[in-house]
Design a protein around this motif. Structure first.
Motif, PDB file in Angstrom:
ATOM      1  N   GLY A 261       0.786  -1.222   0.000  1.00  0.00           N
ATOM      2  CA  GLY A 261       0.000   0.000   0.000  1.00  0.00           C
ATOM      3  C   GLY A 261       0.819   1.273   0.000  1.00  0.00           C
ATOM      4  N   SER A 262       2.135   1.174   0.114  1.00  0.00           N
ATOM      5  CA  SER A 262       2.975   2.370   0.106  1.00  0.00           C
ATOM      6  C   SER A 262       3.017   2.986  -1.284  1.00  0.00           C
ATOM      7  N   ILE A 263       3.060   4.300  -1.317  1.00  0.00           N
ATOM      8  CA  ILE A 263       3.177   5.038  -2.566  1.00  0.00           C
ATOM      9  C   ILE A 263       4.251   6.096  -2.370  1.00  0.00           C
ATOM     10  N   GLY A 264       5.159   6.192  -3.330  1.00  0.00           N
ATOM     11  CA  GLY A 264       6.223   7.183  -3.258  1.00  0.00           C
ATOM     12  C   GLY A 264       6.387   7.883  -4.589  1.00  0.00           C
ATOM     13  N   ARG A 265       7.013   9.048  -4.530  1.00  0.00           N
ATOM     14  CA  ARG A 265       7.253   9.830  -5.746  1.00  0.00           C
ATOM     15  C   ARG A 265       8.748  10.090  -5.861  1.00  0.00           C
ATOM     16  N   LEU A 266       9.244   9.943  -7.064  1.00  0.00           N
ATOM     17  CA  LEU A 266      10.612  10.303  -7.412  1.00  0.00           C
ATOM     18  C   LEU A 266      10.512  11.353  -8.500  1.00  0.00           C
ATOM     19  N   SER A 267      11.083  12.520  -8.270  1.00  0.00           N
ATOM     20  CA  SER A 267      11.010  13.615  -9.235  1.00  0.00           C
ATOM     21  C   SER A 267      12.410  14.078  -9.586  1.00  0.00           C
ATOM     22  N   THR A 268      12.583  14.472 -10.827  1.00  0.00           N
ATOM     23  CA  THR A 268      13.854  15.079 -11.225  1.00  0.00           C
ATOM     24  C   THR A 268      13.757  16.583 -11.053  1.00  0.00           C
ATOM     25  N   ALA A 269      14.910  17.219 -11.025  1.00  0.00           N
ATOM     26  CA  ALA A 269      14.925  18.674 -11.159  1.00  0.00           C
ATOM     27  C   ALA A 269      14.397  18.985 -12.562  1.00  0.00           C
ATOM     28  N   GLN A 270      14.116  20.237 -12.817  1.00  0.00           N
ATOM     29  CA  GLN A 270      13.590  20.623 -14.124  1.00  0.00           C
ATOM     30  C   GLN A 270      14.597  20.249 -15.205  1.00  0.00           C
ATOM     31  N   ILE A 271      14.109  19.658 -16.278  1.00  0.00           N
ATOM     32  CA  ILE A 271      14.964  19.236 -17.383  1.00  0.00           C
ATOM     33  C   ILE A 271      14.835  20.251 -18.508  1.00  0.00           C
ATOM     34  N   GLU A 272      15.963  20.704 -19.007  1.00  0.00           N
ATOM     35  CA  GLU A 272      15.998  21.700 -20.073  1.00  0.00           C
ATOM     36  C   GLU A 272      15.810  21.011 -21.421  1.00  0.00           C
ATOM     37  N   LEU A 273      14.581  21.087 -21.952  1.00  0.00           N
ATOM     38  CA  LEU A 273      14.286  20.475 -23.243  1.00  0.00           C
ATOM     39  C   LEU A 273      14.397  21.466 -24.396  1.00  0.00           C
ATOM     40  N   ASN A 274      14.409  22.766 -24.096  1.00  0.00           N
ATOM     41  CA  ASN A 274      14.510  23.765 -25.159  1.00  0.00           C
ATOM     42  C   ASN A 274      15.815  23.580 -25.925  1.00  0.00           C
ATOM     43  N   ARG A 275      15.762  23.841 -27.182  1.00  0.00           N
ATOM     44  CA  ARG A 275      16.908  23.740 -28.072  1.00  0.00           C
ATOM     45  C   ARG A 275      17.478  22.321 -28.131  1.00  0.00           C
ATOM     46  N   THR A 276      16.624  21.317 -27.980  1.00  0.00           N
ATOM     47  CA  THR A 276      17.049  19.930 -28.143  1.00  0.00           C
ATOM     48  C   THR A 276      16.364  19.345 -29.364  1.00  0.00           C
ATOM     49  N   ALA A 277      16.994  18.363 -29.948  1.00  0.00           N
ATOM     50  CA  ALA A 277      16.420  17.673 -31.100  1.00  0.00           C
ATOM     51  C   ALA A 277      16.137  16.235 -30.706  1.00  0.00           C
ATOM     52  N   GLN A 278      14.906  15.842 -30.787  1.00  0.00           N
ATOM     53  CA  GLN A 278      14.447  14.484 -30.496  1.00  0.00           C
ATOM     54  C   GLN A 278      14.908  13.975 -29.120  1.00  0.00           C
ATOM     55  N   PRO A 279      14.581  14.709 -28.045  1.00  0.00           N
ATOM     56  CA  PRO A 279      14.970  14.227 -26.709  1.00  0.00           C
ATOM     57  C   PRO A 279      14.159  12.989 -26.331  1.00  0.00           C
ATOM     58  N   THR A 280      14.799  12.087 -25.599  1.00  0.00           N
ATOM     59  CA  THR A 280      14.129  10.885 -25.132  1.00  0.00           C
ATOM     60  C   THR A 280      14.441  10.656 -23.660  1.00  0.00           C
ATOM     61  N   LEU A 281      13.539   9.970 -22.999  1.00  0.00           N
ATOM     62  CA  LEU A 281      13.749   9.475 -21.651  1.00  0.00           C
ATOM     63  C   LEU A 281      13.942   7.971 -21.779  1.00  0.00           C
ATOM     64  N   GLU A 282      15.104   7.481 -21.356  1.00  0.00           N
ATOM     65  CA  GLU A 282      15.387   6.060 -21.407  1.00  0.00           C
ATOM     66  C   GLU A 282      15.689   5.579 -19.998  1.00  0.00           C
ATOM     67  N   PHE A 283      15.124   4.432 -19.646  1.00  0.00           N
ATOM     68  CA  PHE A 283      15.379   3.864 -18.330  1.00  0.00           C
ATOM     69  C   PHE A 283      15.135   2.363 -18.380  1.00  0.00           C
ATOM     70  N   TRP A 284      15.669   1.684 -17.378  1.00  0.00           N
ATOM     71  CA  TRP A 284      15.502   0.245 -17.226  1.00  0.00           C
ATOM     72  C   TRP A 284      14.552   0.007 -16.065  1.00  0.00           C
ATOM     73  N   TYR A 285      13.657  -0.965 -16.237  1.00  0.00           N
ATOM     74  CA  TYR A 285      12.680  -1.315 -15.202  1.00  0.00           C
ATOM     75  C   TYR A 285      12.726  -2.822 -14.994  1.00  0.00           C
ATOM     76  N   ALA A 286      12.757  -3.245 -13.734  1.00  0.00           N
ATOM     77  CA  ALA A 286      12.861  -4.675 -13.418  1.00  0.00           C
ATOM     78  C   ALA A 286      11.476  -5.312 -13.357  1.00  0.00           C
ATOM     79  N   HIS A 287      11.316  -6.397 -14.096  1.00  0.00           N
ATOM     80  CA  HIS A 287      10.076  -7.179 -14.091  1.00  0.00           C
ATOM     81  C   HIS A 287      10.364  -8.567 -13.532  1.00  0.00           C
ATOM     82  N   ASP A 288       9.354  -9.181 -12.956  1.00  0.00           N
ATOM     83  CA  ASP A 288       9.460 -10.575 -12.534  1.00  0.00           C
ATOM     84  C   ASP A 288       8.093 -11.236 -12.630  1.00  0.00           C
ATOM     85  N   THR A 289       8.051 -12.540 -12.310  1.00  0.00           N
ATOM     86  CA  THR A 289       6.800 -13.296 -12.415  1.00  0.00           C
ATOM     87  C   THR A 289       6.248 -13.680 -11.049  1.00  0.00           C
TER      88      THR A 289
END
Length: 168
Positions: free
Chosen positions: A89-117
């Motif tokens: 039942g726990s809920i938490g938030r992880l936030s980044t500082a503001q990300i400078e997207l201006n003057r970028t070309a095709q910015p992406t957010l890439e990350f790895w997430y662990a899955h299991d069965t």
């Protein structure tokens, strides 16, 4: 305009005809705005997450860095991984500082997430959201559930989100 990361030196002064002491009318200050410039990479090698803010929203568990091999699943890169452990039942938030997207070309957010069965009946999940107003409103980008019946052993999956629609 404080549109770029850095120090902004502000000076304000008061000027009036009835002022008889002219050397106490000025206020100076430095306003620092922190924005993450791209490219940005975090491999959680240290516990010092200067660009990330963690909050417990329900319960007392928060995102934290785990170092080394835990017996569950090793980090993809570096020595650490970000984890959210805790009570049901726990809920938490992880936030980044503001990300400078201006003057970028095709910015992406890439990350790895662990899955299991394991624990198919638990609702372990993560929402990825973006905000433009300091966190008052959020636009959902992706929802990921930890349980994944398509895998046979705990594994990391790489996700990529196109941020181009959010460039000014």
């Amino acid at each position: 305009n404080v549109g770029f990361a850095g120090n902004y030196y502000l000076t304000a002064y008061l000027s009036t005809q009835n002022d008889s002491i002219h050397d106490n009318d000025t206020l100076t200050s430095v306003y620092y705005t922190h924005k993450i410039g791209l490219p940005y990479d975090e491999d959680f090698d240290t516990y010092n997450m200067t660009d990330l803010t963690v909050e417990a929203l329900v319960g007392d568990n928060v995102w934290h860095v785990e170092r080394g091999v835990s017996g569950y699943i090793d980090p993809v890169y570096g020595l650490g991984k970000l984890a959210f452990g805790g009570n049901i039942g726990s809920i938490g938030r992880l936030s980044t500082a503001q990300i400078e997207l201006n003057r970028t070309a095709q910015p992406t957010l890439e990350f790895w997430y662990a899955h299991d069965t394991s624990n198919a009946n638990l609702n372990d999940q993560m929402d990825v959201k973006i905000t433009f107003d300091g966190g008052y409103t959020h636009v959902p980008l992706m929802n990921l559930k930890r349980y994944n019946a398509n895998i046979t052993t705990p594994t990391w999956v790489k996700y990529t989100i196109d941020l181009s629609p959010y460039v000014d």
